[in-house]
Design an enzyme around this catalytic site. Structure first.
Site, short mmCIF file in Angstrom:
data_model
loop_
_atom_site.label_atom_id
_atom_site.label_comp_id
_atom_site.label_asym_id
_atom_site.label_seq_id
_atom_site.Cartn_x
_atom_site.Cartn_y
_atom_site.Cartn_z
CE LYS A 134 -1.89 2.45 3.25
NZ LYS A 134 -1.67 3.78 2.64
CD GLU A 147 13.89 0.42 8.41
OE1 GLU A 147 14.37 1.34 9.08
OE2 GLU A 147 14.53 -0.60 8.10
CD GLU A 155 10.35 12.16 12.05
OE1 GLU A 155 9.25 11.71 12.37
OE2 GLU A 155 11.15 11.57 11.31
N GLY A 162 7.11 4.45 8.22
CA GLY A 162 6.22 5.58 8.47
C GLY A 162 6.48 6.15 9.84
CB SER A 163 4.47 8.39 11.90
OG SER A 163 3.28 7.66 11.96
CB THR A 164 7.50 6.83 16.08
OG1 THR A 164 8.80 6.87 15.48
CG2 THR A 164 7.60 6.08 17.40
CB CYS A 195 13.02 8.68 8.30
SG CYS A 195 13.91 7.75 7.08
N GLY A 216 3.66 3.07 13.76
CA GLY A 216 4.47 1.88 14.00
C GLY A 216 4.13 1.22 15.33
P1 NAD Z 1 2.30 7.67 8.55
O1 NAD Z 1 2.73 6.72 9.60
O2 NAD Z 1 1.15 8.54 8.83
O3 NAD Z 1 1.94 6.88 7.21
C1 NAD Z 1 2.80 5.92 6.65
C2 NAD Z 1 1.96 4.90 5.93
O4 NAD Z 1 1.17 4.21 6.90
C3 NAD Z 1 0.98 5.48 4.92
O5 NAD Z 1 0.90 4.60 3.82
C4 NAD Z 1 -0.33 5.49 5.69
O6 NAD Z 1 -1.48 5.42 4.87
C5 NAD Z 1 -0.20 4.23 6.52
N1 NAD Z 1 -1.01 4.20 7.73
C6 NAD Z 1 -1.52 5.24 8.43
N2 NAD Z 1 -2.21 4.79 9.50
C7 NAD Z 1 -2.14 3.42 9.47
C8 NAD Z 1 -2.64 2.38 10.30
N3 NAD Z 1 -3.35 2.63 11.39
N4 NAD Z 1 -2.34 1.10 9.98
C9 NAD Z 1 -1.59 0.82 8.90
N5 NAD Z 1 -1.10 1.76 8.06
C10 NAD Z 1 -1.36 3.05 8.35
O7 NAD Z 1 3.60 8.47 8.20
P2 NAD Z 1 3.77 9.54 7.05
O8 NAD Z 1 3.32 10.86 7.56
O9 NAD Z 1 3.17 9.05 5.81
O10 NAD Z 1 5.37 9.51 6.86
C11 NAD Z 1 6.22 10.26 7.62
C12 NAD Z 1 6.88 9.42 8.70
O11 NAD Z 1 7.55 8.30 8.15
C13 NAD Z 1 7.93 10.21 9.42
O12 NAD Z 1 7.79 10.02 10.80
C14 NAD Z 1 9.24 9.59 8.94
O13 NAD Z 1 10.32 9.71 9.79
C15 NAD Z 1 8.86 8.20 8.69
N6 NAD Z 1 9.76 7.57 7.71
C16 NAD Z 1 10.67 6.66 8.15
C17 NAD Z 1 11.56 6.08 7.25
C18 NAD Z 1 12.57 5.06 7.72
O14 NAD Z 1 13.15 4.36 6.89
N7 NAD Z 1 12.82 4.93 9.02
C19 NAD Z 1 11.51 6.41 5.90
C20 NAD Z 1 10.57 7.34 5.48
C21 NAD Z 1 9.69 7.91 6.40
#
Ligand code: NAD
Length: 496
Positions: free
Chosen positions: A184, A258, A389, A236-238, A292, A241
């Protein structure tokens, strides 16, 4: 006053065909979604709607997982590693051939400068497929344990900051190891993943090996909760996660997470100062700071702090912010209104906490989402802008006197993804790298990525590694025959 007029060098959008609406990619075909509410994806530099995208419902996720399971049991897990490798090589070559199309589409959908999508995202995405293609028939020699076997069906959820690159980081190792995937993309940047679906068709990848479902958090949650998923790979976000970790606790699902970061970029007084300034710029203003592992905290040795401040601001005043399709642009658009609001909120918090705000003062386009390169000085460790962040083009400057103080300050965050060290002394680099609780430590450089090098975090930056030999570990099992038999029985039940 500049002696010459600025001449833009716009990339053409004509190289991409964007459909007005998209279905889901399940079982090797685009199919209409059942039940979800379609949503629009916009160009963040202009706010123009690019396309309407489907929202995958739980039924759609069910169909995608079933397609992935069938492809896994009937075709992909039975295929020799050498044959799987041929498909991966083919995908890698197609990505190179169609790199311009992908780069333009990424820039339109994401807002990142074309010079970055063209020179970083796409070459690296292709490199990840090439690299993992090479591993596909050599897994027995990767020190993964006896008889490495695929895990099964993998659910993969990626963010919006490097849409195509994060897809490559996830899909390439999964496929190389014999797994099938349901991926996704993020809701604000789905278009390159949908173009990748076409690449899978072009490469004649067996139907169901890669399935792509679009949607937001609810669709992601449906993947996380699906009983037919054997492993989750999330970037994605902590906050999300942690929710995923809670959702799968007590199940047999494996996960790699990640997550976020708050990297320290540490400048010692013997560092080559102008190179360090370039490293700071690359560390935090690359990809609008939507990275990130961005070097969002500068730790500068106190005796050079004033000099660095002057040089940094002089350099930032030359950064070109604006049209991401202009090949001269250094800093593009913020990916969404929501992210811009978040950056503005954090910057207001920084000012209220008493830090001094400076920005480059450059002109910004009237439409779209923009934020000027911004520096906060006079920041202390307790400030929220030093701990949380921001995920935008904003850097906080703190000072230190001794290496031990630099280490203590660098490690004083909930995160542990990356760090940078700028010094002439090799022995100090090695000592710092040993002391810093960060998955990646760059020395006299920043934000350098390579598929051969594992990437991942400590603490709240997540667990698991992506890339390199270590990244393969998440996608194989070395379970004994009994455990494998019970896994097979469970998979059979889940696919019914
Ligand atoms: P986010 O966590 O809101 O979204 C990431 C993904 O998760 C999206 O596809 C979103 O639709 C999905 N998502 C949202 N809620 C969900 C749920 N309840 N269950 C399953 N999936 C869900 O984060 P974002 O705002 O899209 O991205 C930014 C964040 O990602 C920042 O905190 C950044 O540091 C982190 N990031 C980390 C890395 C890494 O490799 N460590 C790389 C890129 C981004």
């Amino acid at each position: 006053m500049s002696p010459f007029e600025y001449a833009p060098a716009p990339e053409s959008a004509a190289v991409v065909d964007i459909a007005s609406s998209y279905g889901l990619f399940i079982g090797g075909q685009f199919v209409p979604a059942t039940g979800g509410t379609p949503f629009k994806t916009v160009n963040p530099a202009t706010e123009e709607v690019l396309a309407e995208v489907s929202e995958a419902s739980t039924d759609d996720v069910d169909a995608a997982v079933a397609a992935a399971r069938t492809a896994y049991t009937r075709v992909w897990s039975r295929m020799s590693g050498a044959d799987r490798g041929k498909y991966l090589f083919r995908i890698a070559r197609i990505l190179q051939e169609r790199a311009r199309e992908f780069a333009v589409l990424e820039t339109l959908d994401n807002g990142k400068p074309i010079k970055e999508s063209r020179d970083v995202d796409l070459p690296l995405a292709a490199a990840h497929f090439f690299y993992h293609a090479g591993w596909a028939d050599k897994l027995d020699h990767a020190s993964l344990g006896p008889n490495p076997r695929p895990v099964g069906v993998v659910g993969q959820i990626v963010p919006w900051n490097f849409p195509m690159l994060m897809l490559a980081w996830k899909v390439a190792p999964a496929l190389a190891c014999g797994n099938t995937v349901v991926l996704k993309p993020a809701e604000t940047t789905p278009l390159t993943a949908l173009l990748f679906a076409e690449v899978c068709q072009q490469a004649d990848l067996p139907p169901g090996v890669v399935n792509i479902v679009t949607g937001a958090g609810a669709t992601g949650q449906a993947i996380v909760d699906h009983p037919g998923i054997d492993k989750l790979a999330f970037t994605g976000s902590t906050a999300v996660g942690k929710m995923i970790a809670r959702s799968i606790a007590g199940t047999r699902k494996r996960a790699t997470l990640e997550l976020g970061g708050k990297a320290a970029n540490i400048i010692f007084d013997d560092a080559p100062i102008d190179q360090a300034v370039e490293g700071i710029v690359n560390g935090i203003f690359f990809n609008q700071g939507h990275v990130c592992c961005a070097g969002s905290r500068i730790l500068v040795q106190e005796n050079i702090a004033e000099d660095l401040d002057r040089r940094l601001k002089r350099r930032l005043a030359t950064l070109r912010v604006g049209d991401p399709m202009d090949k001269n642009t250094d800093v593009g658009a913020i990916n969404s209104r929501k992210q811009l609001d978040r950056i503005e909120e954090m910057v207001a918090i920084g000012e209220a906490e008493g830090a001094q705000r400076w920005d480059s003062g450059c002109e910004l386009p009237t439409n779209g989402f923009w934020f000027r390169p911004t520096v906060f000085s006079g920041v202390s460790q307790t400030h929220r802008i030093a701990q949380e962040e921001i995920f935008g083009p904003v850097v906080s400057v703190l000072t230190f006197r001794t290496p031990a103080e630099a280490v203590a300050k660098a490690n004083n965050t909930p995160y542990g993804l990356s760090a940078g060290v700028w010094t002439e002394k090799g022995s100090r680099i090695l000592w710092m790298a040993d002391q810093l609780r960060a998955g990646v430590v760059w020395a006299n450089t920043f934000n350098k990525f390579d598929p051969t090098s594992p990437f991942g975090g400590y603490k709240e930056s997540g667990y698991g590694r992506e890339g390199g030999r270590h990244g393969l570990e998440a996608y194989v099992t070395t379970a004994g025959p009994l455990e494998r038999a019970s896994e097979a029985a469970r998979s059979k039940g889940a696919s019914k």
